[in-house]
Design an enzyme around this catalytic site. Structure first.
Site, PDB file in Angstrom:
ATOM      1  N   HIS A 378      36.451  38.698  53.861  1.00  0.00           N
ATOM      2  CA  HIS A 378      37.072  38.225  52.579  1.00  0.00           C
ATOM      3  C   HIS A 378      38.150  37.291  52.885  1.00  0.00           C
ATOM      4  O   HIS A 378      38.726  36.631  51.907  1.00  0.00           O
ATOM      5  CB  HIS A 378      38.117  39.420  51.971  1.00  0.00           C
ATOM      6  CG  HIS A 378      37.151  40.398  51.343  1.00  0.00           C
ATOM      7  ND1 HIS A 378      37.144  40.209  49.907  1.00  0.00           N
ATOM      8  CD2 HIS A 378      36.780  41.317  51.692  1.00  0.00           C
ATOM      9  CE1 HIS A 378      36.172  41.435  49.537  1.00  0.00           C
ATOM     10  NE2 HIS A 378      36.089  42.175  50.690  1.00  0.00           N
ATOM     11  N   LYS A 569      48.164  35.086  40.036  1.00  0.00           N
ATOM     12  CA  LYS A 569      47.425  35.671  41.127  1.00  0.00           C
ATOM     13  C   LYS A 569      48.490  35.765  42.292  1.00  0.00           C
ATOM     14  O   LYS A 569      49.578  35.399  42.021  1.00  0.00           O
ATOM     15  CB  LYS A 569      46.340  34.468  41.668  1.00  0.00           C
ATOM     16  CG  LYS A 569      46.997  33.103  41.798  1.00  0.00           C
ATOM     17  CD  LYS A 569      45.976  31.988  42.390  1.00  0.00           C
ATOM     18  CE  LYS A 569      45.099  31.689  41.333  1.00  0.00           C
ATOM     19  NZ  LYS A 569      43.675  31.952  41.667  1.00  0.00           N
ATOM     20  N   ARG A 570      48.359  36.550  43.661  1.00  0.00           N
ATOM     21  CA  ARG A 570      49.418  36.485  44.505  1.00  0.00           C
ATOM     22  C   ARG A 570      50.052  35.208  44.836  1.00  0.00           C
ATOM     23  O   ARG A 570      49.067  34.047  44.649  1.00  0.00           O
ATOM     24  CB  ARG A 570      48.547  37.269  45.602  1.00  0.00           C
ATOM     25  CG  ARG A 570      48.416  38.673  45.551  1.00  0.00           C
ATOM     26  CD  ARG A 570      49.826  39.096  45.050  1.00  0.00           C
ATOM     27  NE  ARG A 570      50.635  39.452  46.417  1.00  0.00           N
ATOM     28  CZ  ARG A 570      50.730  40.596  47.037  1.00  0.00           C
ATOM     29  NH1 ARG A 570      50.072  41.912  46.826  1.00  0.00           N
ATOM     30  NH2 ARG A 570      51.572  40.532  48.141  1.00  0.00           N
ATOM     31  N   LYS A 575      46.970  29.089  47.784  1.00  0.00           N
ATOM     32  CA  LYS A 575      46.785  28.998  46.517  1.00  0.00           C
ATOM     33  C   LYS A 575      47.449  28.071  45.442  1.00  0.00           C
ATOM     34  O   LYS A 575      47.169  27.783  44.405  1.00  0.00           O
ATOM     35  CB  LYS A 575      47.016  30.567  45.775  1.00  0.00           C
ATOM     36  CG  LYS A 575      46.054  31.531  46.199  1.00  0.00           C
ATOM     37  CD  LYS A 575      46.540  32.912  45.756  1.00  0.00           C
ATOM     38  CE  LYS A 575      45.699  34.015  46.457  1.00  0.00           C
ATOM     39  NZ  LYS A 575      44.532  34.264  45.396  1.00  0.00           N
ATOM     40  N   THR A 677      38.484  35.841  41.913  1.00  0.00           N
ATOM     41  CA  THR A 677      37.810  36.836  40.745  1.00  0.00           C
ATOM     42  C   THR A 677      38.473  36.580  39.630  1.00  0.00           C
ATOM     43  O   THR A 677      38.140  36.786  38.519  1.00  0.00           O
ATOM     44  CB  THR A 677      37.748  38.523  41.173  1.00  0.00           C
ATOM     45  OG1 THR A 677      38.904  38.758  41.484  1.00  0.00           O
ATOM     46  CG2 THR A 677      36.583  38.422  42.102  1.00  0.00           C
ATOM     47  N   LYS A 681      37.434  36.220  35.316  1.00  0.00           N
ATOM     48  CA  LYS A 681      38.126  36.779  34.167  1.00  0.00           C
ATOM     49  C   LYS A 681      38.318  36.022  33.227  1.00  0.00           C
ATOM     50  O   LYS A 681      38.135  36.218  31.844  1.00  0.00           O
ATOM     51  CB  LYS A 681      39.326  37.742  34.610  1.00  0.00           C
ATOM     52  CG  LYS A 681      39.033  38.742  35.631  1.00  0.00           C
ATOM     53  CD  LYS A 681      40.105  39.366  36.192  1.00  0.00           C
ATOM     54  CE  LYS A 681      40.021  40.165  37.456  1.00  0.00           C
ATOM     55  NZ  LYS A 681      41.526  40.183  38.456  1.00  0.00           N
TER      56      LYS A 681
HETATM   57  C1  PLP Z   1      41.694  39.648  39.277  1.00  0.00           C
HETATM   58  C2  PLP Z   1      42.951  40.105  39.699  1.00  0.00           C
HETATM   59  C3  PLP Z   1      43.501  39.365  40.939  1.00  0.00           C
HETATM   60  C4  PLP Z   1      42.695  38.436  41.833  1.00  0.00           C
HETATM   61  O1  PLP Z   1      43.015  37.028  41.277  1.00  0.00           O
HETATM   62  P1  PLP Z   1      42.528  35.834  42.078  1.00  0.00           P
HETATM   63  O2  PLP Z   1      43.081  34.605  41.152  1.00  0.00           O
HETATM   64  O3  PLP Z   1      41.247  35.765  42.306  1.00  0.00           O
HETATM   65  O4  PLP Z   1      43.320  35.836  43.379  1.00  0.00           O
HETATM   66  C5  PLP Z   1      44.760  39.696  41.558  1.00  0.00           C
HETATM   67  N1  PLP Z   1      45.593  40.615  40.903  1.00  0.00           N
HETATM   68  C6  PLP Z   1      45.306  41.111  39.755  1.00  0.00           C
HETATM   69  C7  PLP Z   1      46.114  42.057  39.111  1.00  0.00           C
HETATM   70  C8  PLP Z   1      43.907  40.928  39.455  1.00  0.00           C
HETATM   71  O5  PLP Z   1      43.671  41.604  38.244  1.00  0.00           O
END
Ligand code: PLP
Length: 845
Positions: A378, A569-570, A575, A677, A681
């Site tokens: 990952h 995102k985190r 990032k 991911t 979304k």
């Molecule tokens: C989808 C999701 C992530 C992943 O987000 P990335 O932008 O791909 O890092 C992180 N936290 C939550 C709550 C999510 O639903």
């Protein structure tokens, strides 16, 4: 969502969620009242909203148990190959609405609650998120469970039932504070404890030689108690199981104290053993080599493998031949998928079981193990790779360390044979790292012990072959694969965006939730003014709804006509939330410089948790909040620009954000984000992406064409070249006056007047220690943002792009991802089979 008032209106409304049938509504009401009375022991006079939630959750759960039992019976009778997904994280979020949708009883339940004078959304809001994950990796596991059940795979998720999930984030005076996530406080209606299947897990002790082989003795035992969670497939009457283990002290734990007469101390110390499943480690993409974490990993793996082997031996297949022979077929009946290296001790543990307990020969056991296991990588970030100190393994898992050493001995022999005299290559490929403290490289263990190794997006899988695992690829190229991540369209469109779901259903019917590739048919309406108007209306409704939540929860008023520009995102340096922040400051400076210039109003939202021990990430949150404070309170700026830090980003908040987003920020340094991911979304919900050619952004751009996405910045190759010739941030700082202004403001306390030195460290990182090349991408980013603003002014163009995004997102269904895992790694064929529904439930139609 507005509620149709009459039956007639209800019938006219086209909805993928179907129409409530009167008899079923009556049944839901009856069962709801029964649970309120008998399970919650309440009447309507004293019931709280939480009581109503539990009454409905139990009613919905009842609808699932017949399907659950029958699915498991069917697996026992047909005995297909089982797929075991092993993960230390499952970021599930809420279950009530998802269960209603997958069971096809949402409209019945909504109508029943309506008739009882209750707003189902208020009930749903009482459910705690199951936050047993940090971010993308944990949410991927949750999406995979939904897809595996929907595809009819005989699949099991295995993990840990953390008593405390990911911490709740509070922003106090612009800083992150962590609060423990006591998610089980009011009970969990979705789980079923199975104390009768408790299993012992061993730690510490020593290894002795006996005539029957090695024996691991004098161990300390902790019990693993399984909690089963139902995973309903969408509309197919399958219900799979997610089994989560909880640590339980053995009755005789610390008997020594008991014998010493200190009975009270002996009872108190029972907690020590149960600490194993107490709390989720809150690190995303970071390895913290703590003993408790190693114990968590082994605890999950040992309990799970015990279960897998027991189920295999109890199956008709496993029990039919003699013990020694029947394990030959183990890899034909069992597939184990390792979600990162976190469960990689499954490899030495399976070897230990086969050799020490089943008395197989090493070579036979090794063949079975490698044919059973597969590993998903990952990340390529070095700080995230698990490398356990040998000293720690030696004390906690002495037999496993022996096995790893022997795996390495045989592996090194094979490497030496292929590359005689190439000692540097042997050193690089060794499972044992000898420079500095001796450590075991768990990625190397995972590659050597698996028949398949996969990355999670095309570009990431290529980087693995060319870079991180290059030696291993050269040695065993056939092992390396790609499986681009996906998201479940049930939660990430049908559940979270009913308005858009209905619009899509009007155009292409109601099969898209299980055949997301059908969305491509929407392309022909991309320029259709009518469809555009409807898409715009739904987006506006979703933005208004989010605006209401922001006002209610944070007391912030936003302009719903402004562009919602979102990065959630985190928080992590790779990032590049800081790059977004530099854009915000640049916009601010431009408005101040020329307040009358044409400006596309934006509401820029940034959300995400920082690991509690990640100082820089916490400083980044602080800076964003400080910038927001200046921007939002400047009368010159007014409605043009608002900055909001979204507190406590989690699955449930994501469900509210994705449908309301206009612009999705996916701006990691090329080569650092394995897939992402969140990007998918946003795309599925019609947001446009501004992003680098990193992770799955590359494939998103391929699917929609470059005209429908704002790609900017260095490619992986350009980043590599820059690294090679040497990155000097001052080159950019000296050349570009806008960069200089931003950094001088951060440096000089413009955003922290009461503590001018507050953000000096951030300016220092940007200018001297930046591993992610923010200033090198700054100019391209600002240019791309200018194009975004210009495009937004042309709403017809923007909506055309938005529809093209939705229409191109079919590839990013986790159903597609799981089909590929099933066929190319697990050797099973998805059935998409529909089981008959039990007759006596509202969903039997
Ligand atoms: C989808 C999701 C992530 C992943 O987000 P990335 O932008 O791909 O890092 C992180 N936290 C939550 C709550 C999510 O639903």
């Amino acid at each position: 969502m507005s509620r149709p008032q009459t039956d007639e209106e209800r019938r006219k409304q086209i909805s993928v969620r179907g129409i409530a049938e009167v008899g079923n509504v009556t049944l839901v009401k009856k069962n709801f009242n029964r649970h309120l009375h008998y399970t919650l022991v309440k009447d309507r006079n004293v019931s709280t909203m939480r009581d109503y939630y539990f009454a409905l959750a139990n009613t919905v759960r009842d609808n699932m148990v017949g399907r659950w039992i029958r699915t498991q019976q069917m697996y026992y009778e047909k005995d297909p190959k089982r797929v075991y997904y092993l993960s230390l994280e499952y970021y599930m979020g809420r279950s009530l609405q998802n269960t209603m949708i997958n069971l096809g009883i949402q409209s019945e339940c909504e109508e029943a609650m309506y008739q009882l004078g209750l707003d189902i959304e208020n009930l749903e809001d009482m459910e705690e998120d199951a936050g047993l994950g940090n971010g993308g990796l944990g949410r991927l596991a949750a999406c995979f469970l939904d897809s595996m059940a929907t595809l009819g795979l005989a699949a099991y998720g295995y993990g840990i039932r953390y008593e405390y999930g990911i911490f709740a984030q509070k922003i106090l005076n612009g800083e992150q504070q962590e609060e423990p996530d006591d998610w089980l406080r009011y009970g969990n209606p979705w789980e079923k404890a199975r104390p009768e299947f408790m299993k012992p897990v061993h730690f510490y002790g020593r290894v002795i030689d006996t005539p029957e082989g090695k024996k691991w003795v004098d161990t300390q035992v902790v019990y693993a108690m399984p909690y089963d969670n139902p995973i309903p497939g969408y509309g197919n009457n399958h219900v799979n199981t997610l089994r989560l283990w909880s640590a339980k002290s053995p009755v005789d734990f610390n008997l020594k104290f008991f014998n010493d007469g200190d009975y009270i101390q002996a009872v108190l110390d029972r907690n020590l053993a149960e600490n194993i499943s107490r709390v989720l480690y809150p690190n995303d993409n970071f390895f913290e080599g703590k003993e408790l974490r190693l114990k968590q990993e082994y605890f999950m793996v040992a309990a799970t493998l015990h279960d897998i082997v027991r189920r295999y031996k109890a199956s008709k297949f496993g029990s039919r031949e003699n013990v020694r022979q029947h394990f030959d077929h183990f890899p034909d009946k069992v597939a184990i998928q390792l979600n990162d290296t976190h469960p990689s001790l499954a490899i030495p543990e399976l070897m230990r079981i086969l050799i020490d307990e089943e008395h197989l020969e090493w070579d036979k056991a090794w063949d079975i193990t490698t044919r059973t296991c597969a590993y998903t990588n990952h990340t390529v970030l070095p700080e995230a790779l698990e490398r356990w100190p040998v000293s720690m393994l030696e004390s906690i898992l002495p037999r496993h360390l022996q096995i790893i050493y022997h795996i390495n001995f045989l592996f090194m022999e094979k490497v030496a044979k292929q590359y005689p005299g190439d000692f540097d290559r042997m050193r690089r490929m060794s499972l044992v790292e000898e420079d500095g403290e001796k450590r075991i490289n768990m990625a190397h263990v995972s590659i050597v012990g698996s028949h398949a190794v996969n990355g999670v997006a095309a570009i990431h899988s290529e980087i693995l072959k060319k870079d991180l695992f290059r030696d291993f690829y050269e040695f065993e190229p056939h092992k390396f694969q790609n499986k681009t991540n996906g998201i479940t369209p049930r939660r990430w469109l049908l559940l979270c965006n009913p308005g858009l779901s209905d619009l899509i259903a009007e155009k292409i019917g109601d099969e898209w939730p299980v055949h997301l590739e059908q969305l491509v048919a929407l392309k022909k309406w991309a320029k259709d003014p009518n469809f555009q108007r409807n898409v715009a209306r739904v987006k506006q409704e979703n933005k208004l709804k989010l605006a209401q939540i922001l006002e209610k929860d944070y007391g912030i008023k936003v302009n719903p006509a402004s562009m919602f520009d979102i990065q959630v995102k985190r928080i992590h340096e790779y990032k590049r939330q800081l790059l977004n922040c530099l854009h915000i400051i640049t916009l601010y400076n431009r408005i101040k410089k020329d307040p009358t210039a044409n400006f596309t109003p934006r509401t820029i939202m940034i959300g995400g948790k920082a690991a509690p021990g990640y100082y820089v990430a916490k400083q980044i949150i602080k800076l964003i909040c400080a910038v927001a404070n200046v921007v939002n309170n400047d009368p010159i700026v007014g409605d043009k620009l608002k900055v909001i830090f979204l507190e406590n980003y989690r699955v449930t908040l994501a469900e509210k954000i994705m449908p309301a987003a206009d612009l999705s920020e996916q701006i990691s340094t090329a080569g650092t984000e394995a897939s992402g991911t969140g990007n998918m979304k946003f795309m599925l919900n019609g947001a446009l992406t501004i992003g680098t050619l990193d992770g799955a952004n590359v494939e998103m751009a391929e699917e929609m064409g470059n005209d429908n996405i704002f790609i900017f910045g260095m490619t992986v190759e350009e980043v590599e070249a820059l690294k090679k010739r040497g990155y000097n941030a001052y080159d950019y700082y000296n050349k570009n006056p806008e960069i200089r202004q931003c950094i001088d403001q951060i440096q000089g306390g413009f955003f922290s007047p009461s503590n001018p030195n507050e953000f000096k460290n951030i300016a220092d990182i940007l200018l001297k220690y930046d591993h992610y090349y923010l200033l090198a991408d700054y100019e391209a980013y600002i240019k791309a943002q200018e194009l975004v603003s210009k495009t937004y002014q042309n709403q017809a163009k923007w909506l055309e792009m938005s529809i093209n995004n939705i229409a191109s997102s079919g590839k990013f269904s986790s159903d597609r991802t799981i089909c590929e895992y099933a066929r190319e790694i697990w050797g099973v064929e998805p059935t998409w089979e529909k089981l008959p529904a039990p007759e006596d439930t509202p969903a039997a139609k």
